[in-house]
Write a protein that holds these residues in place. Sequence first.
Motif, short mmCIF file in Angstrom:
data_model
loop_
_atom_site.label_atom_id
_atom_site.label_comp_id
_atom_site.label_asym_id
_atom_site.label_seq_id
_atom_site.Cartn_x
_atom_site.Cartn_y
_atom_site.Cartn_z
N VAL A 36 0.86 -1.19 0.00
CA VAL A 36 0.00 0.00 0.00
C VAL A 36 0.90 1.24 0.00
CG1 VAL A 36 -1.75 1.32 1.24
CG2 VAL A 36 -1.82 -1.18 1.25
N SER A 37 0.68 2.11 -0.99
CA SER A 37 1.41 3.38 -1.03
C SER A 37 0.61 4.44 -0.27
CB SER A 37 1.62 3.82 -2.48
OG SER A 37 0.37 4.01 -3.13
N TYR A 38 1.25 5.51 0.06
CA TYR A 38 0.56 6.57 0.79
C TYR A 38 0.85 7.91 0.14
CZ TYR A 38 5.09 7.70 2.93
OH TYR A 38 6.40 8.06 3.13
N THR A 39 -0.02 8.85 0.41
CA THR A 39 0.18 10.23 -0.03
C THR A 39 0.24 11.12 1.20
OG1 THR A 39 -2.21 10.60 -0.26
CG2 THR A 39 -1.00 9.88 -2.22
N LEU A 40 1.05 12.15 1.08
CA LEU A 40 1.25 13.09 2.20
C LEU A 40 0.92 14.48 1.69
CD1 LEU A 40 2.39 13.06 5.16
CD2 LEU A 40 4.56 13.78 4.15
N ARG A 41 0.07 15.21 2.42
CA ARG A 41 -0.29 16.56 1.99
C ARG A 41 -0.31 17.49 3.20
NH1 ARG A 41 -1.10 16.91 -3.13
NH2 ARG A 41 -1.67 19.13 -3.00
N TYR A 42 -0.02 18.76 2.87
CA TYR A 42 -0.08 19.83 3.86
C TYR A 42 -1.19 20.79 3.45
CZ TYR A 42 4.64 18.18 4.98
OH TYR A 42 5.72 17.40 5.32
N THR A 43 -2.04 21.12 4.38
CA THR A 43 -3.13 22.05 4.07
C THR A 43 -3.21 23.13 5.14
OG1 THR A 43 -4.72 20.61 5.23
CG2 THR A 43 -4.52 20.33 2.85
N GLY A 44 -3.63 24.28 4.72
CA GLY A 44 -3.83 25.42 5.61
C GLY A 44 -4.69 26.42 4.87
N GLU A 45 -4.85 27.60 5.42
CA GLU A 45 -5.64 28.62 4.75
C GLU A 45 -4.99 28.97 3.42
OE1 GLU A 45 -7.43 33.12 5.54
OE2 GLU A 45 -6.27 32.10 7.09
N THR A 54 5.92 27.35 3.83
CA THR A 54 6.91 28.33 4.26
C THR A 54 6.30 29.44 5.08
OG1 THR A 54 8.32 27.90 2.32
CG2 THR A 54 8.61 30.02 3.44
N ASN A 55 5.13 29.90 4.67
CA ASN A 55 4.53 31.09 5.29
C ASN A 55 3.91 30.79 6.64
OD1 ASN A 55 5.20 32.74 3.10
ND2 ASN A 55 3.35 32.17 1.99
N ALA A 56 3.77 31.85 7.43
CA ALA A 56 3.16 31.73 8.75
C ALA A 56 1.71 31.29 8.63
CB ALA A 56 3.25 33.06 9.49
N GLY A 57 1.29 30.46 9.59
CA GLY A 57 -0.10 30.01 9.61
C GLY A 57 -0.25 28.70 10.36
N ASP A 58 -1.49 28.25 10.47
CA ASP A 58 -1.80 26.96 11.09
C ASP A 58 -2.00 25.92 9.98
OD1 ASP A 58 -1.82 27.99 13.73
OD2 ASP A 58 -3.85 28.79 13.38
N TYR A 59 -1.36 24.77 10.14
CA TYR A 59 -1.37 23.75 9.09
C TYR A 59 -1.74 22.38 9.63
CZ TYR A 59 1.07 27.28 6.34
OH TYR A 59 1.39 28.43 5.68
N THR A 60 -2.28 21.59 8.72
CA THR A 60 -2.55 20.19 8.99
C THR A 60 -1.77 19.35 7.99
OG1 THR A 60 -4.78 20.61 9.83
CG2 THR A 60 -4.32 18.39 9.06
N VAL A 61 -1.07 18.33 8.49
CA VAL A 61 -0.42 17.38 7.60
C VAL A 61 -1.22 16.08 7.67
CG1 VAL A 61 1.21 16.69 9.43
CG2 VAL A 61 1.73 16.17 7.03
N SER A 62 -1.50 15.51 6.51
CA SER A 62 -2.32 14.30 6.47
C SER A 62 -1.61 13.22 5.66
CB SER A 62 -3.69 14.59 5.86
OG SER A 62 -3.57 15.08 4.53
N ILE A 63 -1.78 12.01 6.10
CA ILE A 63 -1.26 10.85 5.37
C ILE A 63 -2.44 9.95 5.06
CG2 ILE A 63 -0.72 9.59 7.51
CD1 ILE A 63 1.65 8.36 6.00
N THR A 64 -2.54 9.54 3.80
CA THR A 64 -3.64 8.69 3.35
C THR A 64 -3.07 7.42 2.75
OG1 THR A 64 -5.04 10.61 2.90
CG2 THR A 64 -5.66 8.53 1.86
#
Length: 244
Positions: A36-45, A54-64
């Motif tokens: 099973v492979s996975y994907t990794l993403r970073y999301t924020g505003e 790079t920029n300031a903010g609140d982020y979520t990192v998700s692995i699927t």
Amino acid sequence: FCHDAEQTLTVTAPEDSGYSGNPSPGAEVSGSIDGVSYTLRYTGEAYDSADAPTNAGDYTVSITAGGVTATDSFTIRPKPIENCDVRLDVTSFTYSGKAPELSVTAVDNGVGSYTMQQGIDYTVAQATGINTGSHKLTVTGMGNYTGSVELDYSITARDVYIIDAQIKPVTYSEAGYELEVTSLSFDGLVEGETLDYLASAQLTGTNAAGEQKVSVTVTGSNANYYIRYSVFDTTVTINKAEAS
């Protein structure tokens, strides 16, 4: 975490950090699921990418993986603007009757001498100082920057020059005169403004009928103006005295 039977994938977000101009350290992925492979993403505003932000903010990192998603969160804190080099391009102005046009230069030397941009990295308050004296301008961080700094500037008096003085005519008297200055004209005043003043006149010519020299000494009472030459030479009309 994502799991399949005894196999597990875990994602750990990077530690909270301050804005540095560089991408945040990537999230840490541990474990594996066979086949099973996975994907990794970073999301924020306004942010959605496989690359760390790079920029300031609140982020979520998700692995699927295998239809299952696990998340973790982290924050990039904005940088205090007082840690940057923020200055006024010009700090001294001459009185003009209105607030001066102020130009700010801000540089973040911790981010490769990055020249910050007004409206993106900071805002500038409306200048309110009009009269002579010391004043302050507030620059407030935004986006990747936070906090505020106060910048000093000064307004100095405007030079004005006496260009005409009118003296009330007098009648000849051996005892001398109390000369009255009826009007003064100035060059250099801001359009629409007048200058309050105190003026005295002293006869310097001959005490005789005719046009005689007078020295006028003037003191202004408005701190926004400086009378460059406060003594002005003019004349007074001395009329002949009536024969008794």
